[in-house]
Scaffold this motif. Structure first.
Motif, PDB file in Angstrom:
ATOM      1  N   ARG A   1       4.569  -4.992 -30.518  1.00  0.00           N
ATOM      2  CA  ARG A   1       3.990  -5.314 -29.201  1.00  0.00           C
ATOM      3  C   ARG A   1       3.719  -6.813 -29.065  1.00  0.00           C
ATOM      4  O   ARG A   1       3.785  -7.379 -27.976  1.00  0.00           O
ATOM      5  CB  ARG A   1       2.667  -4.547 -28.991  1.00  0.00           C
ATOM      6  N   GLN A   2       3.408  -7.469 -30.202  1.00  0.00           N
ATOM      7  CA  GLN A   2       3.128  -8.911 -30.176  1.00  0.00           C
ATOM      8  C   GLN A   2       4.405  -9.736 -29.978  1.00  0.00           C
ATOM      9  O   GLN A   2       4.342 -10.937 -29.770  1.00  0.00           O
ATOM     10  CB  GLN A   2       2.466  -9.357 -31.495  1.00  0.00           C
ATOM     11  N   GLY A   3       5.555  -9.068 -30.115  1.00  0.00           N
ATOM     12  CA  GLY A   3       6.821  -9.755 -29.833  1.00  0.00           C
ATOM     13  C   GLY A   3       7.420 -10.525 -30.994  1.00  0.00           C
ATOM     14  O   GLY A   3       8.096 -11.534 -30.792  1.00  0.00           O
ATOM     15  N   SER A   4       7.206 -10.049 -32.247  1.00  0.00           N
ATOM     16  CA  SER A   4       7.821 -10.723 -33.396  1.00  0.00           C
ATOM     17  C   SER A   4       9.338 -10.740 -33.250  1.00  0.00           C
ATOM     18  O   SER A   4       9.955  -9.752 -32.849  1.00  0.00           O
ATOM     19  CB  SER A   4       7.456  -9.971 -34.687  1.00  0.00           C
ATOM     20  N   ASP A   5       9.949 -11.885 -33.607  1.00  0.00           N
ATOM     21  CA  ASP A   5      11.412 -12.019 -33.527  1.00  0.00           C
ATOM     22  C   ASP A   5      12.142 -11.019 -34.414  1.00  0.00           C
ATOM     23  O   ASP A   5      13.309 -10.715 -34.182  1.00  0.00           O
ATOM     24  CB  ASP A   5      11.845 -13.442 -33.948  1.00  0.00           C
ATOM     25  N   TYR A   6      11.449 -10.532 -35.442  1.00  0.00           N
ATOM     26  CA  TYR A   6      12.067  -9.557 -36.352  1.00  0.00           C
ATOM     27  C   TYR A   6      12.595  -8.352 -35.574  1.00  0.00           C
ATOM     28  O   TYR A   6      13.587  -7.741 -35.962  1.00  0.00           O
ATOM     29  CB  TYR A   6      11.025  -9.108 -37.382  1.00  0.00           C
ATOM     30  N   TYR A   7      11.904  -8.014 -34.486  1.00  0.00           N
ATOM     31  CA  TYR A   7      12.290  -6.834 -33.709  1.00  0.00           C
ATOM     32  C   TYR A   7      13.418  -7.114 -32.713  1.00  0.00           C
ATOM     33  O   TYR A   7      13.793  -6.241 -31.925  1.00  0.00           O
ATOM     34  CB  TYR A   7      11.061  -6.220 -33.025  1.00  0.00           C
ATOM     35  N   ARG A   8      13.948  -8.348 -32.732  1.00  0.00           N
ATOM     36  CA  ARG A   8      15.146  -8.684 -31.930  1.00  0.00           C
ATOM     37  C   ARG A   8      16.161  -9.323 -32.872  1.00  0.00           C
ATOM     38  O   ARG A   8      16.473 -10.516 -32.757  1.00  0.00           O
ATOM     39  CB  ARG A   8      14.780  -9.660 -30.806  1.00  0.00           C
ATOM     40  N   PRO A   9      16.680  -8.560 -33.841  1.00  0.00           N
ATOM     41  CA  PRO A   9      17.442  -9.189 -34.931  1.00  0.00           C
ATOM     42  C   PRO A   9      18.874  -9.540 -34.545  1.00  0.00           C
ATOM     43  O   PRO A   9      19.481  -8.914 -33.679  1.00  0.00           O
ATOM     44  CB  PRO A   9      17.448  -8.099 -36.005  1.00  0.00           C
ATOM     45  N   ALA A  10      19.394 -10.566 -35.247  1.00  0.00           N
ATOM     46  CA  ALA A  10      20.838 -10.802 -35.228  1.00  0.00           C
ATOM     47  C   ALA A  10      21.430  -9.787 -36.198  1.00  0.00           C
ATOM     48  O   ALA A  10      20.990  -9.672 -37.335  1.00  0.00           O
ATOM     49  CB  ALA A  10      21.131 -12.217 -35.706  1.00  0.00           C
ATOM     50  N   LYS A  11      22.387  -9.014 -35.740  1.00  0.00           N
ATOM     51  CA  LYS A  11      22.936  -7.926 -36.567  1.00  0.00           C
ATOM     52  C   LYS A  11      23.619  -8.477 -37.821  1.00  0.00           C
ATOM     53  O   LYS A  11      24.266  -9.513 -37.785  1.00  0.00           O
ATOM     54  CB  LYS A  11      23.932  -7.100 -35.763  1.00  0.00           C
ATOM     55  N   LEU A  12      23.451  -7.744 -38.911  1.00  0.00           N
ATOM     56  CA  LEU A  12      24.032  -8.148 -40.190  1.00  0.00           C
ATOM     57  C   LEU A  12      25.454  -7.610 -40.273  1.00  0.00           C
ATOM     58  O   LEU A  12      25.694  -6.429 -40.047  1.00  0.00           O
ATOM     59  CB  LEU A  12      23.178  -7.569 -41.321  1.00  0.00           C
ATOM     60  N   ASP A  13      26.381  -8.504 -40.572  1.00  0.00           N
ATOM     61  CA  ASP A  13      27.793  -8.133 -40.581  1.00  0.00           C
ATOM     62  C   ASP A  13      28.455  -8.828 -41.771  1.00  0.00           C
ATOM     63  O   ASP A  13      28.352 -10.043 -41.917  1.00  0.00           O
ATOM     64  CB  ASP A  13      28.432  -8.599 -39.260  1.00  0.00           C
ATOM     65  N   ALA A  14      29.131  -8.067 -42.606  1.00  0.00           N
ATOM     66  CA  ALA A  14      29.718  -8.629 -43.831  1.00  0.00           C
ATOM     67  C   ALA A  14      30.807  -9.666 -43.556  1.00  0.00           C
ATOM     68  O   ALA A  14      31.178 -10.424 -44.444  1.00  0.00           O
ATOM     69  CB  ALA A  14      30.292  -7.510 -44.692  1.00  0.00           C
ATOM     70  N   THR A  15      31.316  -9.706 -42.316  1.00  0.00           N
ATOM     71  CA  THR A  15      32.337 -10.716 -42.034  1.00  0.00           C
ATOM     72  C   THR A  15      31.705 -12.094 -41.822  1.00  0.00           C
ATOM     73  O   THR A  15      32.392 -13.094 -41.769  1.00  0.00           O
ATOM     74  CB  THR A  15      33.162 -10.338 -40.781  1.00  0.00           C
ATOM     75  N   ARG A  16      30.362 -12.121 -41.719  1.00  0.00           N
ATOM     76  CA  ARG A  16      29.666 -13.411 -41.585  1.00  0.00           C
ATOM     77  C   ARG A  16      28.535 -13.460 -42.613  1.00  0.00           C
ATOM     78  O   ARG A  16      27.693 -12.583 -42.659  1.00  0.00           O
ATOM     79  CB  ARG A  16      29.027 -13.570 -40.191  1.00  0.00           C
ATOM     80  N   THR A  17      28.511 -14.507 -43.430  1.00  0.00           N
ATOM     81  CA  THR A  17      27.448 -14.658 -44.426  1.00  0.00           C
ATOM     82  C   THR A  17      26.242 -15.318 -43.778  1.00  0.00           C
ATOM     83  O   THR A  17      26.381 -16.238 -42.995  1.00  0.00           O
ATOM     84  CB  THR A  17      27.933 -15.536 -45.596  1.00  0.00           C
ATOM     85  N   VAL A  18      25.053 -14.855 -44.141  1.00  0.00           N
ATOM     86  CA  VAL A  18      23.824 -15.390 -43.554  1.00  0.00           C
ATOM     87  C   VAL A  18      23.200 -16.405 -44.506  1.00  0.00           C
ATOM     88  O   VAL A  18      23.030 -16.136 -45.689  1.00  0.00           O
ATOM     89  CB  VAL A  18      22.811 -14.250 -43.310  1.00  0.00           C
ATOM     90  N   GLU A  19      22.875 -17.572 -43.972  1.00  0.00           N
ATOM     91  CA  GLU A  19      22.201 -18.582 -44.803  1.00  0.00           C
ATOM     92  C   GLU A  19      20.687 -18.366 -44.758  1.00  0.00           C
ATOM     93  O   GLU A  19      20.157 -17.779 -43.832  1.00  0.00           O
ATOM     94  CB  GLU A  19      22.503 -19.995 -44.268  1.00  0.00           C
TER      95      GLU A  19
END
Length: 489
Positions: free
Chosen positions: A449-467
Motif C-alpha cells: 500500500r505504501q507503494g514500494s518499487d519492489y511491487y512493480r518489478p522489472a521481469k527477470l529474463d535469462a536473456t538479459r543479465t541483471v547488474e
C-alpha cells in the motif's frame, strides 16, 4: 549514516573455497545428524537412509535452480528477489519471509543444543537442564552475532576453523564406523528402498525432515553480493555443498541403523551422535562427536544469521520492510540494524522457549515447522527458474534438464511434501509453520500500500543479465561489481 540506497555490502570478499565451506556449514552435518536422527527414525524407522536419498534428488534440483537464478540476478535477498521478479511480488515476499521466519525459529532450536552440547562436555547431567542450556546457548548466539556484525572476512575465518575441525572429526568416525564389528543389526539394502515407509504419508513426513537436514546450503546465494565472480561461484558452491553433506548424512544414518538399537536411539533423542561415538570408540568417541556437534551448531547459527540478516537487508533496501534494515555499517560493511533486530528477537524467543518444555520436545516441533517453511521458499525458487529461463530451455539439452526439468521436479516435490505432511504433523508444528507464514501478510500488504518499487518489478529474463543496482559510497557511476558469466553458458 548515509542513505541506505547509497551503500552496499562489501563486494569480492569471499572466494570459491570460502563459499563451499559456507554451503557445508549452512547444512550443519553434525548438528543435523545429532538433532534430527532420532526424530527421523521415530517417523520412518529403518527407512531413514532412503528418506535422505530420495530427498537429495529433488534438493539437487532446487540447488540447480539457485545456481541458474544467481547467474542472472545477484541479490542478497536471493529467492525473495527471484520469485518476486518472475512469479509475483507477493510470492517473492512470502518466499523471503519464509526464510526469515524459519531462520529465526532455528536460532532458538539451534542455540539450545549448542548450550546442552557445551555442558555435556563437562557433565551429562548438566546437559538436561533446559534453563542452563538456554543461558549457555544464548551466550554462543551472542558471540556469533558479534562475528557476523564484524564483517564477511571475520565470518569466513571463524567458519573455516569451526567447520574444519567438525568435518575432520566426522570423517574419522565415518571410517571407524565402517570397521566397527559389534553391530545391533546387519546392513540391509532395503533401507534404501521404499518398503520400510508407512505409505505415502509416512514417506512425506520423512522427506520433510530430510529437507531440514539439507537446508542451509543456500546461504551462498545470500552472500552473492559479497562473493568474487558470484554469478558462477554461489551456485557451484551450493551444489558441491549438497553433495558433500549427502554423503555424510548417508554414512552416519546407515551407521546409526547398524550400530545402535531402537532403544538407544529413543533414549538419546537430543543427541544420537554422542551415543554412536561411544559405541564406536568407548571412552573418547562420545566426547569427540559432542565437540563436532557443538562446533557444527555454533557454525550453523552463524550461517543462519547471515541468511536472515541479508534477507532483511534486501527487504529494507527495497522498502518492503522498515528501510532502516537496509542500513550498512560504515566500518564493517554489514547490515547492522538487521543484525541487532534479529539478535533482540531471537533472545526474547530463547526466554519464551524455556516455558515450552524439554530440549527434545522443543526441537521436534520446531524442526517440523521449519520444514514446512523451507518447502515453500525452495518450491517457489524451483518454479521461478523455469519462468526466468523459459525462452532458453529448448536451446540445449543441458538447459532443458538442469535449468528446467530437474528444478521443476524439485519444486513439485517440495509442494507435495508440504501438503502431504500436514496430515502427519502435530498441531504445534503446523501452528508454528503456517502461523509464521501468515504473519508475513501484514508487512507485505502494508508496504504494498505504501507503494514500494519492489511491487512493480522489472521481469527477470535469462536473456538479459541483471547488474547490482546499488552504488558503493565514493563511486561515481554504478560499477559492474560482479563480473558475470555470459548467460548462454
Amino acid at each position: 549514516m548515509s542513505n541506505n540506497r547509497g551503500r552496499g555490502l562489501q563486494a569480492n570478499v569471499l572466494g570459491t573455497f570460502d563459499t563451499v565451506v559456507m554451503a557445508v556449514a549452512g547444512s550443519a552435518p553434525a548438528y543435523s545428524l545429532a538433532a534430527t536422527t532420532a526424530v527421523l527414525v521415530g517417523a520412518v524407522g529403518l527407512a531413514s537412509p532412503a528418506a535422505l536419498l530420495y530427498c537429495a534428488i529433488p534438493m539437487l534440483g532446487i540447488a540447480l535452480a539457485f545456481s541458474y537464478l544467481s547467474r542472472i540476478d545477484v541479490n542478497a535477498g536471493a529467492s525473495y528477489s527471484w520469485v518476486g521478479r518472475t512469479l509475483h511480488p507477493f510470492l517473492g515476499f512470502i518466499s523471503g519471509w519464509a526464510l526469515v521466519i524459519s531462520a529465526t525459529i532455528f536460532m532458538v532450536a539451534g542455540s539450545l543444543p549448542a548450550g546442552s552440547m557445551t555442558l555435556a562436555l563437562f557433565d551429562d547431567k548438566l546437559a538436561d537442564n533446559t534453563a542452563l542450556s538456554t543461558v549457555v546457548g544464548a551466550l554462543w548466539f551472542l558471540v556469533m552475532l558479534g562475528v557476523v556484525l564484524g564483517g564477511a572476512r571475520l565470518t569466513v575465518r571463524a567458519q573455516l576453523v569451526m567447520s574444519g575441525v567438525e568435518l575432520g572429526i566426522l570423517a574419522l568416525f565415518a571410517v571407524l564406523a565402517v570397521f566397527h564389528t559389534h553391530n545391533a543389526r546387519a546392513f540391509d539394502w532395503s533401507w534404501l528402498g521404499f518398503s520400510h515407509f508407512d505409505g505415502m504419508g509416512g514417506f512425506a513426513s520423512g522427506a520433510l525432515l530430510a529437507a531440514f537436514y539439507y537446508w542451509g546450503w543456500d546461504v551462498t546465494s545470500n552472500l552473492s553480493e559479497e562473493t568474487r565472480n558470484s554469478r558462477r561461484t554461489t551456485g557451484l558452491a551450493g551444489l558441491i555443498g549438497v553433495g558433500i553433506v549427502f554423503l555424510l548424512f548417508e554414512v552416519f544414518t546407515i551407521a546409526v541403523n547398524v550400530i545402535l538399537s531402537s532403544k538407544q536411539i529413543q533414549e538419546n533423542d537430543a543427541n544420537v551422535l554422542a551415543v554412536l561415538g561411544e559405541e564406536i570408540w568407548p571412552g573418547w568417541g562420545g566426547k569427540l562427536l559432542i565437540v563436532s556437534v557443538m562446533l557444527s551448531t555454533i557454525a550453523t547459527l552463524e550461517t543462519t544469521l547471515i541468511q536472515v540478516t541479508r534477507s532483511l537487508f534486501a527487504m529494507g533496501r527495497d522498502r518492503t520492510m522498515p528501510s532502516a534494515l537496509g542500513r550498512v555499517h560504515r566500518t564493517w560493511n554489514t547490515p547492522w540494524v538487521a543484525i541487532v533486530v534479529v539478535g533482540g528477537v531471537a533472545l526474547a524467543m530463547f526466554i519464551a522457549s524455556n516455558a515450552l518444555g524439554s530440549v527434545g520436545e522443543i526441537l521436534s516441533d520446531a524442526i517440523s515447522a521449519i520444514g514446512l517453511q523451507i518447502a515453500v521458499y525452495y518450491g517457489l525458487a524451483g518454479l521461478a527458474v523455469v519462468v526466468a529461463y523459459r525462452k532458453m530451455l529448448l536451446k540445449s539439452p543441458a538447459n532443458f534438464l538442469l535449468g528446467g526439468l530437474w528444478p521443476l521436479f524439485g519444486a513439485v516435490f517440495m509442494f507435495w511434501i508440504f501438503v502431504e505432511s500436514l496430515g502427519e504433523l502435530s498441531g504445534a508444528a503446523i501452528a508454528i509453520g503456517i502461523g509464521g507464514l501468515a504473519v508475513g501478510l501484514v508487512p507485505m500488504l502494508w508496504y504494498w500500500r505504501q507503494g514500494s518499487d519492489y511491487y512493480r518489478p522489472a521481469k527477470l529474463d535469462a536473456t538479459r543479465t541483471v547488474e547490482a543496482e546499488y552504488v558503493p559510497d565514493g563511486a561515481g557511476v554504478p560499477s559492474r561489481l560482479h563480473e558475470g558469466l555470459p548467460t548462454d553458458f
